[in-house]
Design a protein around this motif. Sequence first.
Motif, PDB file in Angstrom:
ATOM      1  N   ASN A 249       0.824  -1.192   0.000  1.00 61.27           N
ATOM      2  CA  ASN A 249       0.000   0.000   0.000  1.00 61.27           C
ATOM      3  C   ASN A 249       0.874   1.265   0.000  1.00 61.27           C
ATOM      4  OD1 ASN A 249      -1.701   2.219   1.255  1.00 61.27           O
ATOM      5  ND2 ASN A 249      -3.197   0.596   0.899  1.00 61.27           N
ATOM      6  N   GLY A 285     -14.012   7.616  -2.141  1.00 61.88           N
ATOM      7  CA  GLY A 285     -13.211   6.460  -2.562  1.00 61.88           C
ATOM      8  C   GLY A 285     -12.239   6.006  -1.508  1.00 61.88           C
ATOM      9  N   CYS A 286     -10.968   5.944  -1.871  1.00 63.87           N
ATOM     10  CA  CYS A 286      -9.941   5.510  -0.924  1.00 63.87           C
ATOM     11  C   CYS A 286      -9.629   6.642   0.056  1.00 63.87           C
ATOM     12  CB  CYS A 286      -8.671   5.148  -1.698  1.00 63.87           C
ATOM     13  SG  CYS A 286      -7.269   4.821  -0.614  1.00 63.87           S
ATOM     14  N   ALA A 289      -6.572   8.731  -0.790  1.00 60.58           N
ATOM     15  CA  ALA A 289      -6.449   9.302  -2.140  1.00 60.58           C
ATOM     16  C   ALA A 289      -5.936  10.751  -2.176  1.00 60.58           C
ATOM     17  CB  ALA A 289      -7.771   9.160  -2.892  1.00 60.58           C
ATOM     18  N   CYS A 292      -2.187  10.570  -1.810  1.00 60.09           N
ATOM     19  CA  CYS A 292      -1.467   9.453  -2.409  1.00 60.09           C
ATOM     20  C   CYS A 292      -0.829   9.850  -3.745  1.00 60.09           C
ATOM     21  CB  CYS A 292      -2.433   8.283  -2.617  1.00 60.09           C
ATOM     22  SG  CYS A 292      -1.617   6.826  -3.285  1.00 60.09           S
ATOM     23  N   ALA A 295      -2.433   7.947  -6.728  1.00 59.46           N
ATOM     24  CA  ALA A 295      -3.883   7.927  -6.936  1.00 59.46           C
ATOM     25  C   ALA A 295      -4.270   8.162  -8.399  1.00 59.46           C
ATOM     26  CB  ALA A 295      -4.526   8.981  -6.050  1.00 59.46           C
ATOM     27  N   GLN A 296      -5.254   7.403  -8.858  1.00 63.54           N
ATOM     28  CA  GLN A 296      -5.851   7.579 -10.186  1.00 63.54           C
ATOM     29  C   GLN A 296      -7.323   7.947  -9.979  1.00 63.54           C
ATOM     30  OE1 GLN A 296      -3.882   6.860 -13.086  1.00 63.54           O
ATOM     31  NE2 GLN A 296      -2.261   6.761 -11.542  1.00 63.54           N
ATOM     32  N   ASP A 297      -8.027   8.205 -11.078  1.00 57.38           N
ATOM     33  CA  ASP A 297      -9.439   8.620 -10.952  1.00 57.38           C
ATOM     34  C   ASP A 297     -10.250   7.649 -10.102  1.00 57.38           C
ATOM     35  OD1 ASP A 297      -8.894  10.798 -12.413  1.00 57.38           O
ATOM     36  OD2 ASP A 297      -9.780  10.077 -14.301  1.00 57.38           O
ATOM     37  N   CYS A 299      -9.532   5.937  -7.661  1.00 62.28           N
ATOM     38  CA  CYS A 299      -9.280   6.047  -6.221  1.00 62.28           C
ATOM     39  C   CYS A 299     -10.194   7.073  -5.563  1.00 62.28           C
ATOM     40  CB  CYS A 299      -7.832   6.431  -5.961  1.00 62.28           C
ATOM     41  SG  CYS A 299      -6.654   5.280  -6.693  1.00 62.28           S
ATOM     42  N   PHE A 300     -10.634   8.064  -6.353  1.00 62.08           N
ATOM     43  CA  PHE A 300     -11.486   9.113  -5.792  1.00 62.08           C
ATOM     44  C   PHE A 300     -12.975   8.748  -5.869  1.00 62.08           C
ATOM     45  CE2 PHE A 300      -7.534  11.191  -6.791  1.00 62.08           C
ATOM     46  CZ  PHE A 300      -7.326  12.003  -5.669  1.00 62.08           C
ATOM     47  N   CYS A 317      -5.998  -1.482  -1.754  1.00 60.37           N
ATOM     48  CA  CYS A 317      -5.486  -0.496  -2.724  1.00 60.37           C
ATOM     49  C   CYS A 317      -5.861  -1.003  -4.105  1.00 60.37           C
ATOM     50  CB  CYS A 317      -3.963  -0.371  -2.603  1.00 60.37           C
ATOM     51  SG  CYS A 317      -3.244   0.693  -3.867  1.00 60.37           S
ATOM     52  N   HIS A 318      -6.349  -0.103  -4.962  1.00 58.47           N
ATOM     53  CA  HIS A 318      -6.705  -0.525  -6.324  1.00 58.47           C
ATOM     54  C   HIS A 318      -5.479  -0.994  -7.095  1.00 58.47           C
ATOM     55  CE1 HIS A 318     -10.822   0.671  -6.000  1.00 58.47           C
ATOM     56  NE2 HIS A 318     -10.509   1.919  -5.689  1.00 58.47           N
TER      57      HIS A 318
END
Length: 334
Positions: A249, A285-286, A289, A292, A295-297, A299-300, A317-318
Amino acid sequence: MDKPVLLEVKDLKTYFYSGKHALKAVDSVSFSIREGEVFGLVGESGSGKSITCKSLIGLIHRPGRIAGGSIRYRGQELAGLSEKALTAVRGKEIGMIFQEPMVALNPVLRIGQQITESFKDPGLSGEEKHARAVELLRRVGIPNPEQRMREYPHQFSGGMRQRVVIAIALASNPKLLLADEPTTALDVTIQAQILQLLRELKDEYGMAMVLVTHNLGVAAQICDRIAVMYGGHIMELGPTRELFAHPQNPYTRSLLASLPVNKRKGEPLSAIPGTPPNLGEMPVGCPFAPRCARAQDVCFSQPPAEREVGPGHTCRCHFADGPCREEDDCGKPQ
Ligand SMILES: Nc1ncnc2c1ncn2[C@@H]1O[C@H](COP(=O)(O)OP(=O)(O)O)[C@@H](O)[C@H]1O
Ligand code: SF4
Ligand SMILES: [Mg+2]
């Protein structure tokens, strides 16, 4: 062969209520502890470590309450037990030590009395209790125990007080010791001594232990397994060695990166950029995020599910696979 499970926590939710609003201090936390195991709860301040610990022994008071989940101790459900039933478990089976030893000590009672009152065996005479208390003080490393039995808490230094608190916790021979930041308030050398003492005692007494600490380095010295908490969630959980060798993570990696041992000479000891989340307004989301680097889309917008990423090693975690990346800055090879 694995030892039997002593404590099993499933989907624990501990919320603080203000009107209709719920602050989710602990949210869907699950873990189990085997007999004799040392389990670490690690994370920044405010991540829900102490509230998790207090939930285990019913020390959550209004406006907080356990809003869901289960806490099974040797098969017995503790969540929702009456205060009276919980007191029995607390005193006898599960001991607790806190960051500030004065909280646990009565300033107007002599140390000896505080220990002898903690013996739960009704068959013990006064003399036997006295002898056992002296022996316990000696065992936890207090010089001149006979004399010190007659003294009051204020006559002890911080480290010696914490030793007394440990002696009181041991008096009932607990099977599980909850230690909430037991060394945080102490000088570094004293910290190391108390950790060493706890390590010896858990073997001698065959106790399991939950060690709460914001310091991953401290946890690594004594814990068999570690759960990394963030915003009331367990983000990653695994055997200590596995977690250090293969952190999955990004939050765990950031914590590792901030350990002095992973810093290059002259580099500042950085805290993780950004601030811990406001538990009253958690992201959809996470939880990590907003801070992080990875983070990508997704994650939000979507909370990451828990995934198994290694033997006994789980992570939320994605993108919990693959090697560390440069932006993780975790001191590991890329
Ligand atoms: N008595 C309380 N009333 C309201 N909120 C609380 C209370 N105690 C703790 N909290 C909330 O629970 C969160 C987690 O607290 P805690 O478990 O003590 O964190 P830590 O990981 O530092 O031990 C805190 O950030 C705080 O928002
Ligand atoms: S799910 Fe996304 S935001 Fe959360 S830790 Fe993983 S990469 Fe970072
Ligand atoms: Mg705490």
